[in-house]
Design a protein around this motif. Structure first.
Motif, PDB file in Angstrom:
ATOM      1  N   ILE A  25     -15.004  34.307 -11.733  1.00  0.00           N
ATOM      2  CA  ILE A  25     -16.137  35.069 -12.276  1.00  0.00           C
ATOM      3  C   ILE A  25     -16.923  35.700 -11.127  1.00  0.00           C
ATOM      4  CG2 ILE A  25     -18.254  34.984 -13.660  1.00  0.00           C
ATOM      5  CD1 ILE A  25     -15.818  34.305 -15.333  1.00  0.00           C
ATOM      6  N   GLN A  26     -17.020  37.005 -11.149  1.00  0.00           N
ATOM      7  CA  GLN A  26     -17.800  37.703 -10.125  1.00  0.00           C
ATOM      8  C   GLN A  26     -19.273  37.740 -10.494  1.00  0.00           C
ATOM      9  OE1 GLN A  26     -16.117  41.327  -8.618  1.00  0.00           O
ATOM     10  NE2 GLN A  26     -18.130  42.269  -8.403  1.00  0.00           N
ATOM     11  N   ASP A  27     -19.547  38.007 -11.788  1.00  0.00           N
ATOM     12  CA  ASP A  27     -20.942  38.194 -12.188  1.00  0.00           C
ATOM     13  C   ASP A  27     -21.069  38.068 -13.700  1.00  0.00           C
ATOM     14  OD1 ASP A  27     -23.652  38.845 -11.788  1.00  0.00           O
ATOM     15  OD2 ASP A  27     -23.284  40.979 -12.083  1.00  0.00           O
ATOM     16  N   GLY A  34     -25.333  45.208 -23.368  1.00  0.00           N
ATOM     17  CA  GLY A  34     -25.252  43.799 -23.752  1.00  0.00           C
ATOM     18  C   GLY A  34     -25.001  42.936 -22.528  1.00  0.00           C
ATOM     19  N   VAL A  35     -24.253  41.859 -22.710  1.00  0.00           N
ATOM     20  CA  VAL A  35     -23.932  40.962 -21.599  1.00  0.00           C
ATOM     21  C   VAL A  35     -22.574  41.346 -21.053  1.00  0.00           C
ATOM     22  CG1 VAL A  35     -23.508  38.578 -20.907  1.00  0.00           C
ATOM     23  CG2 VAL A  35     -25.318  39.094 -22.530  1.00  0.00           C
ATOM     24  N   ARG A  36     -22.496  41.445 -19.743  1.00  0.00           N
ATOM     25  CA  ARG A  36     -21.269  41.859 -19.069  1.00  0.00           C
ATOM     26  C   ARG A  36     -20.765  40.704 -18.211  1.00  0.00           C
ATOM     27  NH1 ARG A  36     -19.517  47.197 -17.699  1.00  0.00           N
ATOM     28  NH2 ARG A  36     -21.382  47.871 -18.785  1.00  0.00           N
ATOM     29  N   ILE A  37     -19.516  40.296 -18.428  1.00  0.00           N
ATOM     30  CA  ILE A  37     -18.853  39.307 -17.586  1.00  0.00           C
ATOM     31  C   ILE A  37     -17.880  40.083 -16.697  1.00  0.00           C
ATOM     32  CG2 ILE A  37     -17.359  37.278 -17.488  1.00  0.00           C
ATOM     33  CD1 ILE A  37     -18.275  36.624 -20.353  1.00  0.00           C
ATOM     34  N   THR A  38     -18.104  40.055 -15.405  1.00  0.00           N
ATOM     35  CA  THR A  38     -17.240  40.755 -14.456  1.00  0.00           C
ATOM     36  C   THR A  38     -16.330  39.734 -13.796  1.00  0.00           C
ATOM     37  OG1 THR A  38     -19.007  42.364 -14.043  1.00  0.00           O
ATOM     38  CG2 THR A  38     -17.179  42.307 -12.468  1.00  0.00           C
ATOM     39  N   LEU A  39     -15.038  39.971 -13.891  1.00  0.00           N
ATOM     40  CA  LEU A  39     -14.049  39.066 -13.312  1.00  0.00           C
ATOM     41  C   LEU A  39     -13.635  39.562 -11.930  1.00  0.00           C
ATOM     42  CD1 LEU A  39     -11.804  38.619 -16.482  1.00  0.00           C
ATOM     43  CD2 LEU A  39     -13.733  37.209 -15.744  1.00  0.00           C
ATOM     44  N   LYS A  40     -13.206  38.649 -11.084  1.00  0.00           N
ATOM     45  CA  LYS A  40     -12.723  38.986  -9.746  1.00  0.00           C
ATOM     46  C   LYS A  40     -11.256  39.393  -9.848  1.00  0.00           C
ATOM     47  CE  LYS A  40     -15.839  35.855  -7.336  1.00  0.00           C
ATOM     48  NZ  LYS A  40     -15.943  34.674  -6.454  1.00  0.00           N
ATOM     49  N   ALA A  41     -10.994  40.683  -9.755  1.00  0.00           N
ATOM     50  CA  ALA A  41      -9.641  41.209  -9.949  1.00  0.00           C
ATOM     51  C   ALA A  41      -8.635  40.556  -9.011  1.00  0.00           C
ATOM     52  CB  ALA A  41      -9.636  42.719  -9.762  1.00  0.00           C
ATOM     53  N   GLU A  42      -9.030  40.314  -7.777  1.00  0.00           N
ATOM     54  CA  GLU A  42      -8.094  39.761  -6.792  1.00  0.00           C
ATOM     55  C   GLU A  42      -7.632  38.348  -7.154  1.00  0.00           C
ATOM     56  OE1 GLU A  42     -12.272  38.874  -5.373  1.00  0.00           O
ATOM     57  OE2 GLU A  42     -11.254  40.643  -6.162  1.00  0.00           O
TER      58      GLU A  42
END
Length: 86
Positions: A25-27, A34-42
């Motif tokens: 999880i990046q952020d 709304g709510v944004r879940i940013t994943l770590k692509a690497e």
């Protein structure tokens, strides 16, 4: 909204270990959509590849559990790096 963001954070924390959150999880934040879940692509894909790392599948299952628990509209976006697929 901040309450929804906090709710999503708690669900993520209950579904993923601290180590998994740190790795995948990046952020988590709220914005106008709304709510944004940013994943770590690497952590999910090698650079220049569309194939997931095998161990990343379990993390995606856990993120899916977070998404399934929501009663709100869901929007999923995906992006690649600028390295051509091999």
């Amino acid at each position: 909204n901040e309450e929804l963001e906090e709710s999503v954070r708690k669900i993520v924390q209950s579904n993923m270990s601290d180590a998994e959150q740190e790795k995948y999880i990046q952020d988590i934040r709220h914005d106008a959509n709304g709510v944004r879940i940013t994943l770590k692509a690497e952590a999910f894909f090698p650079s220049g590849s569309e194939k997931l790392y095998r161990e990343a599948l379990a993390a995606l299952d856990k993120v899916a559990a977070v998404i399934k628990s929501s009663q709100h509209k869901i929007q999923i976006e995906g992006h690649t790096d600028d390295i051509p697929f091999k």
